[in-house]
Design an enzyme around this catalytic site. Structure first.
Site, PDB file in Angstrom:
ATOM      1  N   GLN A  66       4.800   9.500   6.346  1.00  0.00           N
ATOM      2  CA  GLN A  66       3.886  10.276   5.490  1.00  0.00           C
ATOM      3  C   GLN A  66       4.307  11.741   5.461  1.00  0.00           C
ATOM      4  OE1 GLN A  66       0.030   9.496   7.171  1.00  0.00           O
ATOM      5  NE2 GLN A  66      -0.016   7.391   6.404  1.00  0.00           N
ATOM      6  N   LYS A 126       0.829  -1.207   0.000  1.00  0.00           N
ATOM      7  CA  LYS A 126       0.000   0.000   0.000  1.00  0.00           C
ATOM      8  C   LYS A 126       0.870   1.268   0.000  1.00  0.00           C
ATOM      9  CE  LYS A 126      -2.701   0.936   3.842  1.00  0.00           C
ATOM     10  NZ  LYS A 126      -2.642   2.357   4.188  1.00  0.00           N
ATOM     11  N   SER A 127       1.879   1.305   0.853  1.00  0.00           N
ATOM     12  CA  SER A 127       2.731   2.502   0.941  1.00  0.00           C
ATOM     13  C   SER A 127       3.402   2.792  -0.404  1.00  0.00           C
ATOM     14  CB  SER A 127       3.830   2.300   1.990  1.00  0.00           C
ATOM     15  OG  SER A 127       3.283   2.243   3.271  1.00  0.00           O
ATOM     16  N   ASP A 141       2.407  -0.476  12.158  1.00  0.00           N
ATOM     17  CA  ASP A 141       1.204  -1.054  11.534  1.00  0.00           C
ATOM     18  C   ASP A 141       0.986  -2.517  11.928  1.00  0.00           C
ATOM     19  OD1 ASP A 141       0.654   1.325  10.327  1.00  0.00           O
ATOM     20  OD2 ASP A 141       1.533   0.787   8.403  1.00  0.00           O
ATOM     21  N   GLY A 176      -5.236   8.360   5.250  1.00  0.00           N
ATOM     22  CA  GLY A 176      -4.355   9.418   5.743  1.00  0.00           C
ATOM     23  C   GLY A 176      -3.159   9.598   4.823  1.00  0.00           C
ATOM     24  N   ARG A 221      -6.187   2.555  18.132  1.00  0.00           N
ATOM     25  CA  ARG A 221      -5.865   1.120  18.077  1.00  0.00           C
ATOM     26  C   ARG A 221      -5.515   0.537  19.440  1.00  0.00           C
ATOM     27  NH1 ARG A 221      -2.949   0.964  12.071  1.00  0.00           N
ATOM     28  NH2 ARG A 221      -4.932   0.777  10.971  1.00  0.00           N
ATOM     29  N   ARG A 240       2.761   5.945  -3.416  1.00  0.00           N
ATOM     30  CA  ARG A 240       3.872   6.812  -3.840  1.00  0.00           C
ATOM     31  C   ARG A 240       4.109   6.697  -5.344  1.00  0.00           C
ATOM     32  NH1 ARG A 240       4.421   5.644   1.496  1.00  0.00           N
ATOM     33  NH2 ARG A 240       5.692   7.009   2.831  1.00  0.00           N
ATOM     34  N   ARG A 280      -8.391  12.766  12.138  1.00  0.00           N
ATOM     35  CA  ARG A 280      -6.940  12.556  12.231  1.00  0.00           C
ATOM     36  C   ARG A 280      -6.151  13.864  12.088  1.00  0.00           C
ATOM     37  NH1 ARG A 280      -5.349   7.319   9.026  1.00  0.00           N
ATOM     38  NH2 ARG A 280      -3.453   7.666  10.254  1.00  0.00           N
TER      39      ARG A 280
HETATM   40  C1  S3P Z   1       2.660   5.084   6.117  1.00  0.00           C
HETATM   41  C2  S3P Z   1       3.241   5.546   7.276  1.00  0.00           C
HETATM   42  C3  S3P Z   1       2.711   5.257   8.604  1.00  0.00           C
HETATM   43  C4  S3P Z   1       1.775   4.051   8.571  1.00  0.00           C
HETATM   44  C5  S3P Z   1       0.779   4.135   7.455  1.00  0.00           C
HETATM   45  C6  S3P Z   1       1.467   4.218   6.116  1.00  0.00           C
HETATM   46  C7  S3P Z   1       3.270   5.459   4.832  1.00  0.00           C
HETATM   47  O1  S3P Z   1       1.977   6.373   9.072  1.00  0.00           O
HETATM   48  O2  S3P Z   1       1.122   3.903   9.811  1.00  0.00           O
HETATM   49  O3  S3P Z   1      -0.065   2.993   7.464  1.00  0.00           O
HETATM   50  O4  S3P Z   1       2.931   4.884   3.791  1.00  0.00           O
HETATM   51  O5  S3P Z   1       4.117   6.346   4.841  1.00  0.00           O
HETATM   52  P1  S3P Z   1       2.677   7.651   9.752  1.00  0.00           P
HETATM   53  O6  S3P Z   1       3.453   8.373   8.720  1.00  0.00           O
HETATM   54  O7  S3P Z   1       1.527   8.481  10.268  1.00  0.00           O
HETATM   55  O8  S3P Z   1       3.538   7.107  10.855  1.00  0.00           O
END
Ligand code: S3P
Length: 430
Positions: A170, A25-26, A316, A96, A347, A30, A124
């Site tokens: 993020q 997903k991350s 996560d 987010g 959580r 991107r 958030r």
């Molecule tokens: C993510 C960073 C994390 C993670 C989120 C995905 C990312 O959040 O918890 O599920 O893809 O950069 P934070 O940047 O708020 O720590």
């Protein structure tokens, strides 16, 4: 989008088999965002099947970016650095990542955009990107207390030298994306090194970064070039299956094509510490990301303490680690995890409530959880609290409980892994 459906999980006798996972997903977020502002056609195989990455694609469409989905691949027709003024409000759904990282790109655009999301996302904190992007010259307003919706008026940005107060990949990525639109060199220094997919992705698309662990710099004005890439399997989704294997001594599980970037895999160190046998093979690099296969053998689990930098690195994966904690011999204590309270749900509270519903003893701390080991859990009615990782974590805990467990709001799993329950059932032996 989730509709609050239930799934019933029956206890299992054993667990195992072979699998691969949809794209991380991350990385999918991107690559999609950078593909949109690159020149040329970006082709991404094994793109995340989750609703969060679909939210990113929909926002990009509203910004004038054309893309097509062909099976599990996405082709993105890059627009170059300048996107089009959106026709309506950009809906980030539950994501987010979409809101925070896209804000970095929107800060560099010559128009005003509005971003909103679902009820969870509207709770958030966004101040963490509003402040530094504001220092770079973007005008950003929000609803009360820095919560979404956001209104961003972008333009030409100036570079900053910024120490991120709360560890967040993020935020780091958002600022590096904004740095592409800034005059001069933007430097981001993190308190703890977080996942570095933003850095690898920028380099894959042709940007030049200067990197030293927690210190990353990017100089504005570079043009990005389209890539053809395969997104490695999502490590955070794999975590549920690794922990499920951990519940059954003698189980054998193999996962191929998996993301093994060291900034994401701290869970493996913990599981090995707990007693699991894990062998990585077939290691290779794809666009800067380490990818490989894991062979896992279940063994009786000991206990662990998760603190400091480990907590940030495992953020996560903590819900599922906590959900299997009662089955370990010595229990698991998690500290320094305040950030878990501002994720898709609180959580810490979600895990404590659900563990108690299954009959477990658990101590809820302001910054974590203390969960004794050697406990027996019973089937119960569990609430996902609309949070994908809570729904999946308790499906795993249910495999070793006495009796059936109903997961209410189980379809929250669509956010990161729509096929999760099928994949889990396919590996369960009863
Ligand atoms: C993510 C960073 C994390 C993670 C989120 C995905 C990312 O959040 O918890 O599920 O893809 O950069 P934070 O940047 O708020 O720590």
């Amino acid at each position: 989008m989730p509709e609050n459906k239930s799934v019933v999980i029956r206890p299992a006798k054993n667990f195992g088999g072979s699998m691969s996972l949809p794209g991380d997903k991350s990385i999918s977020h991107r690559y999609a965002m950078l593909g949109a502002i690159a020149d040329g056609l970006t082709k991404l195989e094994n793109f995340s099947s989750g609703a969060d990455c679909a939210s990113t694609l929909e926002c990009l469409k509203s910004l004038g970016v054309r893309w097509e989905r062909i099976g599990d691949a996405v082709a993105i027709y890059g627009q170059g650095a300048k996107l089009k003024r959106p026709t309506g409000v950009l809906d980030c759904g539950n994501s987010g990542s979409t809101m925070r990282m896209l804000s970095g790109i929107l800060a560099g655009q010559d128009f005003t955009s509005e971003l909103t999301g679902d009820d969870s996302l509207k709770r958030r904190p966004m101040e963490r990107i509003m402040k530094p992007l504001g220092m770079m010259g973007a005008k950003i307003t929000s609803a009360k207390d820095g919560r979404p919706p956001l209104r961003i008026t972008g333009g030409r940005l100036k570079s900053i030298d910024y120490r991120v107060p709360v560890a967040s990949a993020q935020v780091k990525t958002s600022l590096l994306f904004a740095g592409l639109y800034a005059d001069g060199t933007t430097r981001v220094v993190e308190p703890i090194q977080t996942r570095d997919h933003g850095e690898h992705a920028l380099e894959a698309f042709g940007a030049h970064l200067e990197r030293r662990m927690k210190d990353v710099s990017i100089t504005g004005g570079e043009k990005l070039k389209a890539v053809e890439a395969t997104v490695p399997g999502d490590f955070s989704s794999a975590a549920f299956f690794l922990c499920a294997a951990g519940l059954f001594p003698g189980s054998q599980l193999s996962i191929s094509g998996l993301l093994l970037n060291p900034t994401r895999t701290r869970l493996l160190d913990f599981l090995v510490g707990l007693g699991l046998k894990i062998t990585p093979t077939d290691l290779r690099e794809q666009h800067g990301e380490l990818v490989g296969m894991l062979q896992v053998q279940g063994e009786g689990l000991k206990g662990a303490r998760v603190i400091g930098e480990d907590t940030a690195a495992l953020i996560d994966e903590i819900p599922v680690l906590a959900a299997i904690a009662p089955y370990t011999a010595d229990g698991i204590e998690i500290r320094d995890a305040r950030e878990l309270r501002v994720k898709e749900s609180d959580r810490i509270a979600s895990v404590a409530t659900n563990l108690r519903a299954m009959g477990a003893k658990v101590e809820e701390l302001e910054d974590g959880l203390r969960i004794p080991g050697g406990q027996k859990l019973h089937g119960a009615s569990i609430d996902s609290f609309g949070d994908h990782r809570i729904a999946m974590a308790f499906a795993v805990a249910a495999l070793r409980a006495d009796g059936d467990t109903e997961i209410k709001g189980a379809d929250a799993a669509v956010i990161s892994y729509p096929d999760f329950f099928n994949a889990l059932q396919g590996l369960v032996q009863r």
